[in-house]
Design a protein around this motif. Structure first.
Motif, PDB file in Angstrom:
ATOM      1  N   VAL A   1      -3.843   5.482   5.628  1.00  0.00           N
ATOM      2  CA  VAL A   1      -4.065   4.192   4.979  1.00  0.00           C
ATOM      3  C   VAL A   1      -3.215   4.159   3.724  1.00  0.00           C
ATOM      4  CG1 VAL A   1      -6.149   5.072   3.822  1.00  0.00           C
ATOM      5  CG2 VAL A   1      -5.764   2.602   3.981  1.00  0.00           C
ATOM      6  N   MET A   2      -2.553   3.031   3.504  1.00  0.00           N
ATOM      7  CA  MET A   2      -1.686   2.862   2.338  1.00  0.00           C
ATOM      8  C   MET A   2      -1.947   1.525   1.669  1.00  0.00           C
ATOM      9  SD  MET A   2       2.069   4.295   3.583  1.00  0.00           S
ATOM     10  CE  MET A   2       2.110   3.379   5.121  1.00  0.00           C
ATOM     11  N   ALA A   3      -1.690   1.473   0.387  1.00  0.00           N
ATOM     12  CA  ALA A   3      -1.699   0.222  -0.370  1.00  0.00           C
ATOM     13  C   ALA A   3      -1.052   0.471  -1.716  1.00  0.00           C
ATOM     14  CB  ALA A   3      -3.119  -0.320  -0.557  1.00  0.00           C
ATOM     15  N   GLY A   4      -0.531  -0.602  -2.315  1.00  0.00           N
ATOM     16  CA  GLY A   4       0.094  -0.494  -3.626  1.00  0.00           C
ATOM     17  C   GLY A   4       0.152  -1.846  -4.302  1.00  0.00           C
ATOM     18  N   PRO A   5       0.752  -1.895  -5.481  1.00  0.00           N
ATOM     19  CA  PRO A   5       0.738  -3.122  -6.276  1.00  0.00           C
ATOM     20  C   PRO A   5       1.857  -4.110  -5.988  1.00  0.00           C
ATOM     21  CG  PRO A   5       1.693  -1.350  -7.558  1.00  0.00           C
ATOM     22  CD  PRO A   5       1.284  -0.750  -6.232  1.00  0.00           C
ATOM     23  N   HIS A   6       2.788  -3.759  -5.083  1.00  0.00           N
ATOM     24  CA  HIS A   6       3.979  -4.592  -4.893  1.00  0.00           C
ATOM     25  C   HIS A   6       4.164  -5.015  -3.441  1.00  0.00           C
ATOM     26  CE1 HIS A   6       5.089  -3.612  -8.996  1.00  0.00           C
ATOM     27  NE2 HIS A   6       4.979  -2.318  -8.709  1.00  0.00           N
ATOM     28  N   GLY A   7       3.101  -5.488  -2.793  1.00  0.00           N
ATOM     29  CA  GLY A   7       3.217  -5.961  -1.427  1.00  0.00           C
ATOM     30  C   GLY A   7       2.991  -4.873  -0.392  1.00  0.00           C
ATOM     31  N   ARG A   8       3.152  -5.252   0.893  1.00  0.00           N
ATOM     32  CA  ARG A   8       2.817  -4.367   2.007  1.00  0.00           C
ATOM     33  C   ARG A   8       4.044  -3.776   2.699  1.00  0.00           C
ATOM     34  NH1 ARG A   8       1.174  -6.162   6.160  1.00  0.00           N
ATOM     35  NH2 ARG A   8      -0.293  -4.505   6.758  1.00  0.00           N
ATOM     36  N   LYS A   9       5.226  -4.111   2.285  1.00  0.00           N
ATOM     37  CA  LYS A   9       6.430  -3.620   2.936  1.00  0.00           C
ATOM     38  C   LYS A   9       6.696  -2.180   2.515  1.00  0.00           C
ATOM     39  CE  LYS A   9      10.308  -3.844   5.285  1.00  0.00           C
ATOM     40  NZ  LYS A   9      10.307  -3.903   6.773  1.00  0.00           N
ATOM     41  N   LEU A  10       6.571  -1.251   3.474  1.00  0.00           N
ATOM     42  CA  LEU A  10       6.795   0.157   3.175  1.00  0.00           C
ATOM     43  C   LEU A  10       8.288   0.450   3.150  1.00  0.00           C
ATOM     44  CD1 LEU A  10       5.817   3.052   2.712  1.00  0.00           C
ATOM     45  CD2 LEU A  10       5.757   3.336   5.196  1.00  0.00           C
ATOM     46  N   THR A  11       8.769   0.941   2.002  1.00  0.00           N
ATOM     47  CA  THR A  11      10.162   1.356   1.865  1.00  0.00           C
ATOM     48  C   THR A  11      10.173   2.776   1.326  1.00  0.00           C
ATOM     49  OG1 THR A  11      10.722  -0.926   1.304  1.00  0.00           O
ATOM     50  CG2 THR A  11      12.416   0.732   0.938  1.00  0.00           C
ATOM     51  N   PRO A  12      10.144   3.773   2.217  1.00  0.00           N
ATOM     52  CA  PRO A  12      10.113   5.161   1.753  1.00  0.00           C
ATOM     53  C   PRO A  12      11.497   5.665   1.366  1.00  0.00           C
ATOM     54  CG  PRO A  12      10.053   5.101   4.142  1.00  0.00           C
ATOM     55  CD  PRO A  12      10.064   3.671   3.681  1.00  0.00           C
ATOM     56  N   LYS A  13      11.510   6.666   0.495  1.00  0.00           N
ATOM     57  CA  LYS A  13      12.757   7.296   0.077  1.00  0.00           C
ATOM     58  C   LYS A  13      12.774   8.730   0.589  1.00  0.00           C
ATOM     59  CE  LYS A  13      15.464   8.656  -3.991  1.00  0.00           C
ATOM     60  NZ  LYS A  13      15.490   8.709  -5.471  1.00  0.00           N
ATOM     61  N   ASP A  14      13.782   9.067   1.379  1.00  0.00           N
ATOM     62  CA  ASP A  14      13.911  10.429   1.898  1.00  0.00           C
ATOM     63  C   ASP A  14      14.346  11.385   0.795  1.00  0.00           C
ATOM     64  OD1 ASP A  14      13.201   9.638   4.429  1.00  0.00           O
ATOM     65  OD2 ASP A  14      15.260   9.528   5.182  1.00  0.00           O
ATOM     66  N   ASP A  15      13.993  12.654   0.976  1.00  0.00           N
ATOM     67  CA  ASP A  15      14.476  13.721   0.097  1.00  0.00           C
ATOM     68  C   ASP A  15      15.957  13.920   0.409  1.00  0.00           C
ATOM     69  OD1 ASP A  15      15.153  16.078  -1.164  1.00  0.00           O
ATOM     70  OD2 ASP A  15      13.323  17.130  -0.624  1.00  0.00           O
ATOM     71  N   GLN A  16      16.828  13.355  -0.422  1.00  0.00           N
ATOM     72  CA  GLN A  16      18.262  13.335  -0.135  1.00  0.00           C
ATOM     73  C   GLN A  16      18.876  14.727  -0.110  1.00  0.00           C
ATOM     74  OE1 GLN A  16      19.956  10.697   0.948  1.00  0.00           O
ATOM     75  NE2 GLN A  16      17.980   9.631   0.885  1.00  0.00           N
ATOM     76  N   LYS A  17      18.403  15.624  -0.972  1.00  0.00           N
ATOM     77  CA  LYS A  17      18.915  16.996  -0.956  1.00  0.00           C
ATOM     78  C   LYS A  17      18.627  17.658   0.378  1.00  0.00           C
ATOM     79  CE  LYS A  17      18.469  17.753  -5.937  1.00  0.00           C
ATOM     80  NZ  LYS A  17      17.796  18.570  -6.990  1.00  0.00           N
ATOM     81  N   LEU A  18      17.425  17.417   0.890  1.00  0.00           N
ATOM     82  CA  LEU A  18      17.035  17.981   2.176  1.00  0.00           C
ATOM     83  C   LEU A  18      17.870  17.393   3.306  1.00  0.00           C
ATOM     84  CD1 LEU A  18      14.759  19.837   3.462  1.00  0.00           C
ATOM     85  CD2 LEU A  18      13.545  17.714   3.904  1.00  0.00           C
ATOM     86  N   VAL A  19      18.028  16.081   3.311  1.00  0.00           N
ATOM     87  CA  VAL A  19      18.783  15.401   4.367  1.00  0.00           C
ATOM     88  C   VAL A  19      20.222  15.889   4.390  1.00  0.00           C
ATOM     89  CG1 VAL A  19      19.663  13.167   5.152  1.00  0.00           C
ATOM     90  CG2 VAL A  19      17.281  13.372   4.365  1.00  0.00           C
ATOM     91  N   LYS A  20      20.836  16.015   3.223  1.00  0.00           N
ATOM     92  CA  LYS A  20      22.232  16.474   3.171  1.00  0.00           C
ATOM     93  C   LYS A  20      22.353  17.905   3.664  1.00  0.00           C
ATOM     94  CE  LYS A  20      23.613  13.417  -0.624  1.00  0.00           C
ATOM     95  NZ  LYS A  20      24.050  13.338  -2.049  1.00  0.00           N
ATOM     96  N   ALA A  21      21.418  18.760   3.293  1.00  0.00           N
ATOM     97  CA  ALA A  21      21.469  20.153   3.728  1.00  0.00           C
ATOM     98  C   ALA A  21      21.292  20.276   5.235  1.00  0.00           C
ATOM     99  CB  ALA A  21      20.398  20.962   3.002  1.00  0.00           C
ATOM    100  N   MET A  22      20.473  19.387   5.823  1.00  0.00           N
ATOM    101  CA  MET A  22      20.248  19.424   7.270  1.00  0.00           C
ATOM    102  C   MET A  22      21.517  19.074   8.044  1.00  0.00           C
ATOM    103  SD  MET A  22      16.540  17.554   7.429  1.00  0.00           S
ATOM    104  CE  MET A  22      16.556  17.345   9.215  1.00  0.00           C
ATOM    105  N   LYS A  23      22.402  18.317   7.435  1.00  0.00           N
ATOM    106  CA  LYS A  23      23.625  17.869   8.125  1.00  0.00           C
ATOM    107  C   LYS A  23      24.747  18.892   8.060  1.00  0.00           C
ATOM    108  CE  LYS A  23      22.710  12.943   7.402  1.00  0.00           C
ATOM    109  NZ  LYS A  23      23.171  11.674   6.761  1.00  0.00           N
ATOM    110  N   LYS A  24      24.572  19.935   7.255  1.00  0.00           N
ATOM    111  CA  LYS A  24      25.634  20.939   7.126  1.00  0.00           C
ATOM    112  C   LYS A  24      25.762  21.773   8.389  1.00  0.00           C
ATOM    113  CE  LYS A  24      25.441  21.380   2.089  1.00  0.00           C
ATOM    114  NZ  LYS A  24      25.193  22.289   0.957  1.00  0.00           N
TER     115      LYS A  24
END
Length: 267
Positions: A244-267
């Motif tokens: 269950v999720m909720a927040g103060p700025h609407g219902r549209k979920l916009t997650p942010k990936d761990d960019q360091k992790l994502v870049k390392a996975m592509k190596k």
């Protein structure tokens, strides 16, 4: 502080996480009733989603009655049935049917009042996500279909494959930085199949001031007010979590990936 809430057996309603404790907007309760038992309450300033985990029931929301709700013997045997209940409403589980009824009571502080409605199993949207190593099936219960029908609340279920990760690559949604990230609190409620098994909940942030991991057993819960939050299933055991999720700025979920992790996975 610990964000883990271990299972405690209790008849009737067990309030696991109350809005205002660790989370500001959302809460979780588990309602357990034996055959023939009933439960009645009011939502006050919160909108509520009842997700039937197992068993069948008749429900009443104010003057509207819903009969024979629930089609699965447990969360691993089918899609969910859920009921949306607006703020300032009375609701009653009139009569539990069968041996035992288990309902997750998910709540979010709400400003607007809408009409109640039922989400049937055929209304649940199923998405297969990930690749080998982090495969899972995600069931949207009240997500896009909630726009214009609910105030804040977002609800769904994730079924992690044995020995694999989910909510992965790691993501977070604890800062308001559009269009890259939104701010939403989250709660997970877990089931493990078979129940003797376990999973692992990992939580961390960019500067590692949050750096925790919890052994997850059947019917545990975790509050996620901040940070990245991937989940691992032990080999041989499927891990389910209701979210269950909720927040103060609407219902549209916009997650942010761990960019360091994502870049390392592509190596």
């Amino acid at each position: 502080m610990s964000y883990l809430y271990t299972f405690k057996d209790q008849k009737g309603l067990r309030e696991v996480i109350k809005p205002g404790d660790v989370t500001k907007y959302i809460g979780l309760g588990i309602l357990t009733l034996e055959a023939g038992e009933s439960y009645k309450t009011k939502t006050y300033d919160k909108e509520v989603v009842l997700v039937i985990l197992s068993g069948k029931a008749n429900l009443k929301v104010d003057d509207v009655k819903y009969e024979n709700l629930g089609e699965r013997k447990d969360v691993f045997s089918g899609r969910a049935t859920a009921v949306y209940i607006p703020r300032e409403s009375f609701y009653e589980v009139i009569e539990a049917q069968g041996d035992k009824l288990e309902i997750a009571v998910l709540s979010a502080v709400a400003e607007k009042k809408f009409k109640p409605f039922v989400v049937k199993p055929e209304d649940v949207v199923v998405n297969h996500r990930g690749v080998p190593g982090y495969q899972r099936d995600v069931h949207d219960i009240i997500v896009d279909n909630g726009e214009g029908r609910v105030d804040r609340i977002v609800v769904g279920e994730t079924f992690s494959y044995p020995g694999e990760w989910s909510s992965y690559p790691s993501h977070k949604h604890d800062a308001y930085n559009p269009p890259e990230e939104t701010m939403m609190e989250e709660i997970y409620f877990f089931k493990v199949n078979p129940p003797e098994g376990f999973g692992v909940q990992v939580m961390y942030n960019d500067d590692l001031s949050l750096r925790d991991a919890y052994i997850i057993k059947d019917k545990d819960a975790v509050a996620i007010p901040e940070g990245y939050h991937p989940v691992a299933s032990a080999p041989g055991f499927a891990v389910y979590y209701l979210w269950v999720m909720a927040g103060p700025h609407g219902r549209k979920l916009t997650p942010k990936d761990d960019q360091k992790l994502v870049k390392a996975m592509k190596k």
